[in-house]
Design an enzyme around this catalytic site. Structure first.
Site, PDB file in Angstrom:
ATOM      1  N   ASP A  38      10.812  -4.449  -4.311  1.00 38.11           N
ATOM      2  CA  ASP A  38      10.517  -3.194  -5.007  1.00 38.11           C
ATOM      3  C   ASP A  38      11.629  -2.191  -4.723  1.00 38.11           C
ATOM      4  OD1 ASP A  38       8.188  -4.152  -5.998  1.00 38.11           O
ATOM      5  OD2 ASP A  38       6.929  -3.324  -4.408  1.00 38.11           O
ATOM      6  N   LYS A  60      13.331  -0.364 -10.575  1.00 35.24           N
ATOM      7  CA  LYS A  60      14.497   0.440 -10.213  1.00 35.24           C
ATOM      8  C   LYS A  60      14.079   1.748  -9.566  1.00 35.24           C
ATOM      9  CE  LYS A  60      18.672  -1.245 -11.615  1.00 35.24           C
ATOM     10  NZ  LYS A  60      18.227  -2.595 -11.768  1.00 35.24           N
ATOM     11  N   MET A 177       0.105   8.313  -4.122  1.00 34.95           N
ATOM     12  CA  MET A 177       0.417   8.510  -5.549  1.00 34.95           C
ATOM     13  C   MET A 177      -0.248   9.767  -6.108  1.00 34.95           C
ATOM     14  SD  MET A 177       0.042   4.533  -6.760  1.00 34.95           S
ATOM     15  CE  MET A 177      -1.437   4.208  -5.833  1.00 34.95           C
TER      16      MET A 177
HETATM   17  N1  SAH Z   1       1.781  -0.598  -0.633  1.00 36.34           N
HETATM   18  C1  SAH Z   1       2.275   0.715  -0.310  1.00 36.34           C
HETATM   19  C2  SAH Z   1       1.751   1.755  -1.277  1.00 36.34           C
HETATM   20  C3  SAH Z   1       2.163   1.541  -2.684  1.00 36.34           C
HETATM   21  S1  SAH Z   1       1.640   2.831  -3.746  1.00 36.34           S
HETATM   22  C4  SAH Z   1       1.886   1.066   1.129  1.00 36.34           C
HETATM   23  O1  SAH Z   1       1.141   0.337   1.743  1.00 36.34           O
HETATM   24  O2  SAH Z   1       2.361   2.067   1.619  1.00 36.34           O
HETATM   25  C5  SAH Z   1       3.036   3.891  -3.703  1.00 36.34           C
HETATM   26  C6  SAH Z   1       2.671   5.188  -3.021  1.00 36.34           C
HETATM   27  O3  SAH Z   1       2.740   5.027  -1.613  1.00 36.34           O
HETATM   28  C7  SAH Z   1       3.601   6.327  -3.331  1.00 36.34           C
HETATM   29  O4  SAH Z   1       3.275   6.951  -4.538  1.00 36.34           O
HETATM   30  C8  SAH Z   1       3.350   7.229  -2.151  1.00 36.34           C
HETATM   31  O5  SAH Z   1       2.164   7.948  -2.292  1.00 36.34           O
HETATM   32  C9  SAH Z   1       3.146   6.238  -1.030  1.00 36.34           C
HETATM   33  N2  SAH Z   1       4.397   5.988  -0.318  1.00 36.34           N
HETATM   34  C10 SAH Z   1       4.992   4.806  -0.111  1.00 36.34           C
HETATM   35  N3  SAH Z   1       6.123   4.952   0.626  1.00 36.34           N
HETATM   36  C11 SAH Z   1       6.208   6.262   0.895  1.00 36.34           C
HETATM   37  C12 SAH Z   1       7.149   7.050   1.609  1.00 36.34           C
HETATM   38  N4  SAH Z   1       8.206   6.510   2.210  1.00 36.34           N
HETATM   39  N5  SAH Z   1       6.935   8.373   1.690  1.00 36.34           N
HETATM   40  C13 SAH Z   1       5.878   8.942   1.116  1.00 36.34           C
HETATM   41  N6  SAH Z   1       4.962   8.247   0.422  1.00 36.34           N
HETATM   42  C14 SAH Z   1       5.116   6.927   0.304  1.00 36.34           C
END
Ligand code: SAH
Length: 517
Positions: A38, A60, A177
């Site tokens: 991703d 992307k 999100m």
């Molecule tokens: N599977 C991922 C989540 C995917 S959904 C997990 O377990 O973290 C994607 C959302 O995750 C983004 O919209 C944001 O809300 C959050 N997210 C993921 N990485 C992030 C980061 N480095 N900083 C802030 N929010 C993050």
């Protein structure tokens, strides 16, 4: 019939900082034949995959050029059915809001073997780096992971979420999100009974060098966030634990927090060099401009090793030299006793450290770690004895030239120093964009090679918005000759000295910026 060994590993990459990948995730990446990743995955993680691995980006940036889920599923199945080891690298944890379960179900239905490697999900990784503990004995005994994807205000459907239940949830709410619906989420929670004074924070790009955090309350957070212009990826945290942040923030206080640094050292040296920068909070990209390789022929080295009795001093100018020499001794069926009659000199602490790993002690390390100083220090002690210089097959000859004035010197190549063909694409692109802060230069050869690997427009950014940090005056001189300014130069000519010079430059800059009105 041959058994199909193809398999898909759904691996959690963690929230951004490459150090947050699990050991199992790392082990699998190292043997992957195909990596489907991703956009959030760091290039440092992709560096772990074999050079021959096929790297496929499945998205992307948010909302743009993202591969449709169906296409990703198909891709995974196709490669696994062809017998390949596939790593599906997903941001955070694969099963937390990442559609990982859908991918696993599709694999199962297609008869493809899969395994899941959990990752540090944003709700725990991003919050920890922002100084917000998701639970606290005195403040919160429960956490809810919530998706803010569904508009809580859309009166027709409240999505699949019970916002009233969330408003009365007795603990911390972590909302993924949610940044585009921030105002609506905060207002809904207040309307459904959560006190407007509840502390809340939004963390953008958590655990990454560009991490930004804005905190406030449910009543004013959206306004503050709009003022600061935060955007995705961002995580919303709501609850009393947010008020612990001023005391518990640590990541943003690190001396190199926010600095994006390219390390140009050869593979093998780059990893350990990066570790210290990362421990100071920097983002590190590795772009080796030269490579260390075995000699094409060992004839000369072997012959010289056979004549070791003729020498009084054995001089090493790099850790690679020490390793190359002692490895060869071993291959020839000999050991450190072959050096018993010799005095050993090392150009600096890293080289002396390499000797130490073979339980050898350097008899001489010059006070300042340059060829010139080594020659000067050796001068009074060589006393007419013969000196053997073990070194790369190319490089400056200063040491030999200087020593020749006072002693009988012979040099022998123990490893090869070759030029890299190109910079990694991700690094080249970021130099072009100027989305980097520093490039480190640890030798003249590296500096020259970097220069020749860059395009004209990239060269013009280097030494200006992308600053250069150099290991020694000799290296700085080479950079200047190529038309580049050097912003930081090590006082002690070691990697540690170079890192200190960057830390100092950044600290000065921070003081200056905060002193401005
Ligand atoms: N599977 C991922 C989540 C995917 S959904 C997990 O377990 O973290 C994607 C959302 O995750 C983004 O919209 C944001 O809300 C959050 N997210 C993921 N990485 C992030 C980061 N480095 N900083 C802030 N929010 C993050």
């Amino acid at each position: 019939m041959a058994v199909n060994r193809g398999i898909v590993y759904l691996v959690g990459a963690g929230p951004g900082d490459p150090g947050l990948l699990t050991r199992r995730g790392e082990a699998l990446l190292k043997v992957a034949e195909v990596v489907v990743y991703d956009h959030l995955a760091s290039s440092r993680l992709l560096d772990l995959a074999p050079k021959t691995a096929l790297l496929i980006c499945a998205g992307k940036s948010i909302g743009h050029n993202t591969m449709p889920q169906g296409a990703i599923n198909e891709l995974l199945v196709e490669h696994a059915k062809a017998g390949r080891t596939v790593v599906r690298l997903k941001g955070g944890d694969p099963y937390v809001f990442g559609r990982g379960a859908e991918e696993a179900e599709y694999l199962r239905d297609s008869g493809v073997a899969f395994q899941v490697v959990p990752g540090v999900t944003a709700a725990v990784g991003v919050t920890a780096y922002a100084g917000v503990p998701v639970t606290h004995r005195d403040a919160s005994s429960a956490v809810a992971f919530v998706t803010g994807h569904n508009d809580p205000d859309a009166s027709a459907s409240h999505g699949r979420l019970d916002w009233a239940a969330l408003a009365s949830f007795p603990g911390t709410l972590v909302i993924y999100m949610g940044v585009t619906r921030l105002e609506s989420i905060c207002k809904t929670l207040v309307r459904l009974g959560k006190p407007a004074t509840t502390p809340a924070a939004l963390v953008e790009a958590g655990t990454l060098p560009r991490q930004r955090t804005v905190s406030g309350t449910l009543a004013d957070l959206h306004r503050r966030v709009a003022e600061e212009g935060l955007g995705p990826p961002a995580l919303l945290v709501v609850g009393d634990v947010v008020s612990r942040r001023p005391a518990l923030r640590w990541f943003e206080n690190l001396p190199l927090f926010g600095q994006r640094i390219v390390v140009t050292r050869p593979v093998g040296e780059a990893e350990s060099s990066s570790a210290i920068l990362e421990s100071y909070g920097a983002e590190v990209l590795i772009a080796p401009t030269v490579e260390i390789q075995p000699l094409e022929s060992y004839e000369e080295l072997d012959r010289t090793i056979g004549r070791l009795a003729e020498f009084r001093w054995l001089v090493f100018t790099s850790a690679n030299g020490v390793e190359g020499f002692l490895e060869r001794l071993n291959v020839l069926g000999r050991d450190v006793r072959a050096l018993g009659h010799l005095k050993l000199a090392a150009i600096g602490p890293a080289t002396a450290g390499a000797l130490g790993r073979f339980h050898l002690k350097a008899d001489l390390v010059p006070r300042s770690f340059r060829s010139e100083d080594l020659a000067e220090a050796l001068g009074p002690v060589v006393g007419g004895g013969r000196v053997l210089l073990a070194r790369a097959d190319r490089g400056r000859t200063v040491l030999k030239d200087e020593l020749e004035k006072i002693a009988d010197v012979e040099q022998v190549a123990v490893y090869r120093n070759t030029d890299a063909d190109a910079l990694p694409t991700a690094v080249a692109a970021r130099i072009e964009q100027g989305s980097l802060d520093w490039i480190t230069l640890t030798s003249s050869a590296i500096t020259e090679r970097l220069h020749s690997l860059l395009t004209e427009s990239a060269r013009s950014r280097v030494g200006r918005e992308i600053r250069l940090a150099s290991l020694s005056p000799v290296t700085s001189e080479t950079a200047r000759r190529l038309g580049w300014n050097v912003a930081a130069e090590a006082k002690v000519y070691t990697w540690g000295g170079l890192v200190d010079a960057i830390v100092e430059a950044v600290a000065t800059e921070r003081t200056n910026t905060s002193a401005q009105p």
